[in-house]
Design an enzyme around this catalytic site. Structure first.
Site, mmCIF file in Angstrom:
data_model
loop_
_atom_site.group_PDB
_atom_site.id
_atom_site.type_symbol
_atom_site.label_atom_id
_atom_site.label_comp_id
_atom_site.label_asym_id
_atom_site.label_seq_id
_atom_site.Cartn_x
_atom_site.Cartn_y
_atom_site.Cartn_z
ATOM 1 N N ASN B 297 50.128 39.141 34.673
ATOM 2 C CA ASN B 297 50.564 40.636 35.148
ATOM 3 C C ASN B 297 49.400 40.975 36.150
ATOM 4 O O ASN B 297 48.236 40.761 35.905
ATOM 5 C CB ASN B 297 50.409 41.451 33.949
ATOM 6 C CG ASN B 297 50.599 42.846 34.136
ATOM 7 O OD1 ASN B 297 51.261 42.971 35.158
ATOM 8 N ND2 ASN B 297 50.349 43.791 33.253
ATOM 9 N N ASP B 324 41.433 36.191 39.102
ATOM 10 C CA ASP B 324 41.948 36.675 38.014
ATOM 11 C C ASP B 324 42.083 35.680 36.919
ATOM 12 O O ASP B 324 42.988 35.412 36.117
ATOM 13 C CB ASP B 324 43.306 37.460 38.170
ATOM 14 C CG ASP B 324 43.633 38.392 36.804
ATOM 15 O OD1 ASP B 324 42.796 38.466 36.000
ATOM 16 O OD2 ASP B 324 44.960 38.876 37.062
#
Lengths: 312, 472
Positions: B297, B324
């Site tokens: 996500n 991330d």
């Protein structure tokens, strides 16, 4: 002799016309078995099949079970609603446990797209997809095509309209892939909120006006409208849905002569289809159910590996 | 346990000899020798280079031969999840920074969505304390709102005083525009950026992947590009009206990028980052395998978005490449796609991906790619490092741009293995990482990882013993 060179049946996407026809031809011979007084053959004797149903199902599960019994296979049923995570044991652990009990085939239904693929990665057995999320329901697609072919003697050139909640329908997707491969011309018709993104790229014509969609069509495949769609806000009311997208007798006049009405069931009478249409002579809804057993027998047989021995 | 060769190395003067030295801020890109003393860069020599012969003996200097390789500032990652406190089974500050070192990162900014979240001074201090024994510098981010609930702003002043470099509710967006307005206004007092995970959770509700043709075929609920874009548009409007600074985390759509591009033209104080996976993978990958490691996500987007992001790197709309890095346990990831948590690890593959997909394919030059991994991210959060400056700590990496290698997640340093790049081949590999002059990668054995739990230590010791037995 043509062979069906697959270990699993995961979906109709990518299947060729020859392969589909081979399954249907095989199903014809099994349908003959179903019309005999003793409806049982020893074809799969000694094979063990697990029916793994993570989603409630009546007709698909019974249809598979009957097909297995008619072929003399040993069957085990495992039903569980609720996700595997909540149950405390992961799906992977459950199926590996089952396989440790020496299983030959797994028929799986699950609310999550891709679960049959996931199982092919953790199991040695053949996997048959009995419906995964809104992804595919290949045996339903095959039995629908079988039913159409049985009536018209061919599928190529026919105009098929799929009406209803296309967005959440695995039946719609398997039908589109299979019918396109067979040379039919396919269109879909749904409220804009129940049309998935870029559906036209699947090679279908897209309608939101039912009257236009039905004009000149041969086959109407009516999808079940799950009542929770209204609760989730995809539709203002069922009343309006029924008025705009319900299959009524008046609308049938738009179709070609010798038209056919199909529905994968269970039917919400009075919502997506009126009772008089569902029960009309043009409706093949019950023939679909009968053919479902024959088609599933064919699929089980072709994936069982028995076929090669027979050929040799 | 073998005695470490590098023991005391920071005290020993050293020279990294004969490498192609790249420092984007100083516009340096040529062969030279870099001298290190007391853990600091003391001299960079471009003219009188050490000859191959003399490399063996330069007085008391330890020599590292970097010929044929590139010497650059250590990379800086604006976006990692170190999972400590709370999910030490997935990653710790120690193992995460170890993975960082292996990937060429000497500084990482860790996200506050831990358990408990980093929404107060004490928790920020805890992470910084854990980081003392780490293999990279750790710059924590604090939360925007108390408990990451999106309701009341957190003690941003205290958080910044304790050492946080920015604030974010990463993993969740701040959905309430009035709260976001207050956060912008309040953060102005402390000069830090607000980092937004841009996702309208009403639009994305229940979504598993990018909404488009592939989600249609797979029958998976989609996350439309608009879910990201409406929040970016809203935040830019709030920024323009109420001041502050905005950093858009892991930007993933062509539309969001265009919004940032236009805002930058208006000179709004906005920056953004992109992940290596959003620069490389598309939603098509999910169709091939249903691999739960592809669930992330924001989701992997369309080919068109990937192309737009690459263009955004080229034209400077995107400031930095950030990983991330999001470790998840095997048990949680080896499940059906619906049930898997979002996220993939990325520290050890970032450089390989950037070299193979971005540099080799001509989007960025080698020096530009280094900039997006060093000085540019340093500037976004105002971090030290990212350059080779005399007198500054020797946070330096050496990499071989021509070395081909295959990534094996199970052989990595992260505690988790949830990478969709497992088994991928890359060209371009980090060969040494120095933190304040000390070699932190490669190290002789995984045992040197500090801060491991007793169980992990036992596991590693057993593995080491087995290895030794094999050698015999």
């Amino acid at each position: 002799m043509k062979k069906f060179a697959h270990k699993h049946l995961l979906g109709l996407e990518g299947m060729t016309r020859e392969e589909i026809e081979f399954v249907l031809d095989t199903a014809v011979t099994f349908k003959e078995v179903l019309e005999r007084p003793i409806k049982k053959v020893p074809t799969l004797r000694g094979l063990t099949i697990v029916n793994l149903f993570y989603e409630p199902s009546t007709r698909t599960r019974i249809s598979f079970e009957l097909a297995q019994k008619r072929l003399s296979a040993d069957t085990v049923n495992f039903s569980s609603s609720g996700s595997s995570v909540k149950k405390g044991e992961t799906l992977r652990d459950t199926v590996r446990n089952l396989e440790a009990m020496k299983i030959d085939m797994v028929v799986v239904r699950h609310a999550s797209s891709g679960v049959p693929y996931f199982l092919t990665r953790c199991l040695e057995s053949s996997i048959i997809n009995a419906g995964d999320g809104a992804h595919e329901h290949p045996t339903q697609g095959l039995l629908d095509i079988y039913t159409i072919r049985e009536k018209y003697g061919k599928v190529e050139g026919l105009r098929v309209v799929i009406v209803g909640d296309v967005k959440h329908s695995r039946v719609a997707r398997s039908n589109i892939w299979g019918l396109k491969a067979m040379g039919a011309s396919v269109s879909v018709c749904a409220p804009s909120t129940l049309l998935p993104a870029e559906i036209e790229k699947m090679g279908v014509e897209v309608f939101t006006d039912l009257n236009k969609a039905l004009w000149g069509a041969d086959v109407v495949n009516v999808l079940r409208l799950q009542l929770e769609r209204q609760e989730r806000g995809f539709l203002p009311t069922l009343r309006e849905y029924s008025r705009l997208f319900g299959i009524t007798r008046e609308r049938l006049t738009l179709l070609n002569k010798n038209y056919t009405i199909m529905h994968p069931g269970p039917i919400n009478r009075g919502v997506e289809i009126t009772p008089e249409v569902a029960d009309s002579p043009e409706s093949v809804i019950l023939a679909q159910v009968t053919n479902g057993v024959a088609v599933r027998m064919a699929v089980l047989y072709l994936l069982s590996g028995q076929q090669e021995e027979a050929v040799a | 346990m073998p005695k470490k060769k590098e023991e005391g190395f920071p005290r020993v003067p050293a020279v990294i000899a004969g490498g192609r030295i790249i420092d984007p801020t100083a516009s340096i890109d040529k062969t030279g020798d870099l001298y290190i003393e007391n853990g600091k860069i003391v001299r960079i020599e471009f003219n009188k280079l050490l000859s191959k012969k003399s490399i063996q003996s330069v007085g008391s200097h330890k020599v590292m031969d970097a010929s044929g390789q590139v010497v650059s500032p250590g990379f800086i990652d604006l976006h990692v999840h170190l999972r400590e406190p709370g999910r030490e089974d997935e990653e710790t500050v120690a193992t995460g920074t170890k993975a960082a070192a292996a990937g060429g990162f000497t500084s990482v900014c860790c996200m506050p969505n831990t358990d408990p979240p980093l929404d107060n001074q004490e928790n920020i201090r805890f992470v910084l304390e854990q980081a003392k024994a780490g293999f990279a510098r750790v710059y924590p981010l604090g939360c925007i709102t108390q408990g990451r609930k999106g309701e009341r702003i957190a003690e941003i002043g205290d958080i910044v005083a304790a050492g946080a470099v920015a604030v974010t509710d990463d993993g969740s967006p701040v959905m309430d525009a009035s709260v976001m307005r207050l956060a912008f206004e309040y953060s102005r007092m402390f000069g830090i950026p607000i980092v937004q995970h841009a996702e309208d959770t009403n639009l994305s509700f229940g979504g598993l992947m990018h909404e488009g043709f592939v989600s249609t075929i797979l029958g998976m609920r989609g996350i439309p590009a608009a879910a990201e874009e409406v929040i970016v548009a809203r935040d830019l409007k709030l920024l323009e009206t109420f001041g502050g600074r905005l950093h858009v985390a892991h930007i993933s759509t062509a539309g969001a990028l265009e919004l940032v591009r236009q805002a930058k033209k208006k000179k709004l104080p906005v920056t953004c980052e992109v992940t290596p996976h959003h620069l490389t993978l598309t939603d098509e990958e999910i169709k091939k395998s249903f691999n739960p490691n592809l669930r992330v996500n924001p989701p992997l987007r369309s080919r068109k978005d990937v192309e737009a992001l690459r263009e955004g790197l080229v034209d400077g709309t995107i400031d930095a490449i950030a990983t991330d890095h999001a470790p998840h346990s095997r048990e949680e990831k080896e499940v059906e796609f619906d049930a898997a948590p979002n996220g993939m690890i990325g520290l050890e593959t970032a450089f390989g991906i950037v070299m193979t997909e971005i540099v080799a394919k001509g989007y960025l030059s080698l020096a530009q790619a280094v900039e997006k991994l060093t000085s540019a991210p340093a500037q976004v959060f105002g971090l030290p490092g990212g350059q080779l400056k005399i007198g500054h700590p020797a946070d330096i990496i050496i990499f071989d741009p021509g070395q081909s290698w295959t990534y094996r997640a199970s052989e990595g340093f992260s505690k988790s293995i949830n990478s969709p790049f497992d088994g991928w081949g890359f060209k371009g590999k980090v060969t040494s990482t120095l933190l304040a002059g000390k070699v932190v990668y490669p190290v002789e054995s995984k045992l040197e990882v500090v801060g491991l739990s007793p169980q992990d230590k036992i596991k590693l010791q057993v593995a080491e013993r087995k290895k030794q037995k094999k050698r015999k």
